[in-house]
Design an enzyme around this catalytic site. Structure first.
Site, short mmCIF file in Angstrom:
data_model
loop_
_atom_site.label_atom_id
_atom_site.label_comp_id
_atom_site.label_asym_id
_atom_site.label_seq_id
_atom_site.Cartn_x
_atom_site.Cartn_y
_atom_site.Cartn_z
CB SER A 1 -0.96 0.02 1.20
OG SER A 1 -0.24 0.04 2.42
CE LYS B 1 -2.83 1.94 5.13
NZ LYS B 1 -2.34 1.39 3.83
#
Length: 348
Positions: free
Chosen positions: A234, A279
């Site tokens: 990611s 996040k």
């Protein structure tokens, strides 16, 4: 007497709490992680400095004991997942961790390739072999190969990609045998392995492994990435931006702290990731002023089966609004799109 009884009760309770904390349920718990500045992680030889900062963002994940499970049940932005939603079928903890590290390595290679192509700098790949990610327990390889082994040849033949490897083995028939040359712990081994039909795919034969290309990218100038134990793909987008920023003179950060996430393909496509809400929280706590979020397209077929599923960008924007951050969430589909946005920012 009462004090002794109380002490005994406390000792028993302490032993019970400690003992049960090591008993893991068949679930994983995820929670907001942290935002890591990329300057200390990514180094381009003789690269340019920046005034601001690119940051990758992470999610904390661990196997759930009863206490972590209970806490996550009540806390917003902590999520509980059954093991089968995190790990592949038949995948052990060791295999899962190896797969995540290999995904990170592939992500780094893609990020370097994309950045060097955009900067018009030279690079090439050194192919090392086939990296064994998983070994299926009911297949022939289970008695011979282990996750982390690197296959360098089959029947004395070397390959330039995993596709060539798969094509070669796919032409074989059930009960055929192949000679496998592989490296384990820096030692070369050669073993003969029979081929067998896959339980889920009786029309297909193989060794019984899942695999990935094991290759190094060679660049000029040299690039080094110190990712330690960060796993998964990611961080690809943010790696590519940091590398490109060090390769080229104009500073893309323009003095801002910029966080983000998203996979990156060889052609610069930015892909969907998990844990986008967590996040966003990590980036906000780190003081990011902008967050680059994958603006992935959800197909009609997937939408039909998952009507509540939204793009990473949509989910990120809602989370940012929910936590009341001033951080701006920016939708990104490609590396080039990210570059154009950053170039449009005014100097801070």
């Amino acid at each position: 007497m009462k004090n002794r009884t109380l002490i005994r009760i406390m000792v028993v309770m302490t032993v019970f709490i400690v003992a049960t904390s090591f008993y893991y349920l068949p679930y994983y718990v995820t929670k907001p992680g942290s935002a890591h500045e990329l300057d200390p992680i990514v180094k381009v030889e003789d690269g340019f400095d920046d005034k601001g900062e690119f940051m990758l963002t992470t999610v904390r994940m661990g196997k759930a004991n009863i206490y972590a499970y209970l806490i996550a049940s009540f806390k917003k932005y902590e999520y509980i997942y059954p093991v089968e939603e995190i790990r592949n079928p038949h995948e052990s903890d060791e295999e899962y961790n190896l797969r995540q590290l290999q995904l990170m390595e592939n992500s780094q290679n893609h990020a370097i390739e994309v950045a060097f192509k955009a900067a018009n700098k030279p690079y090439h790949y050194n192919y090392k072999g086939i990296y064994v990610l998983n070994v299926y327990p009911e297949m022939p390889a289970a008695d011979i190969l282990k996750p982390g082994d690197r296959i360098t040849a089959i029947d004395g033949q070397e390959f330039e990609s995993s596709e060539e490897f798969i094509q070669y083995v796919g032409k074989k028939e059930k009960d055929d045998k192949v000679e496998v040359k592989f490296i384990r712990n820096d030692k070369e081994k050669i073993e003969t392995v029979p081929l067998k039909e896959f339980p889920e795919m009786p029309d297909k034969v193989g060794l019984g492994i899942s695999l990935s290309d094991d290759k190094d990218i060679v660049t000029d100038p040299e690039v080094s990435l110190d990712t330690e134990e960060i796993g998964g793909p990611s961080a690809g987008l943010m790696f590519s931006l940091e590398i490109y920023n060090q390769l080229t003179k104009p500073d893309l950060t323009k003095g801002y702290p910029i966080a983000g996430t998203g996979t990156i393909s060889e052609d610069g496509e930015v892909g969907r990731i998990g844990g986008i809400e967590q996040k966003i929280i990590a980036a906000d706590k780190a003081g990011a002023e902008y967050f680059l979020a994958p603006d992935d397209t959800i197909s009609e077929e997937i939408k039909k089966n998952n009507p509540e599923l939204e793009s990473n960008y949509s989910t990120a924007k809602k989370t940012a609004e929910d936590i009341g951050t001033d951080m701006k969430v920016i939708p990104i589909k490609t590396f080039d799109e990210a570059i154009k946005f950053l170039q449009s920012l005014p100097e801070k």
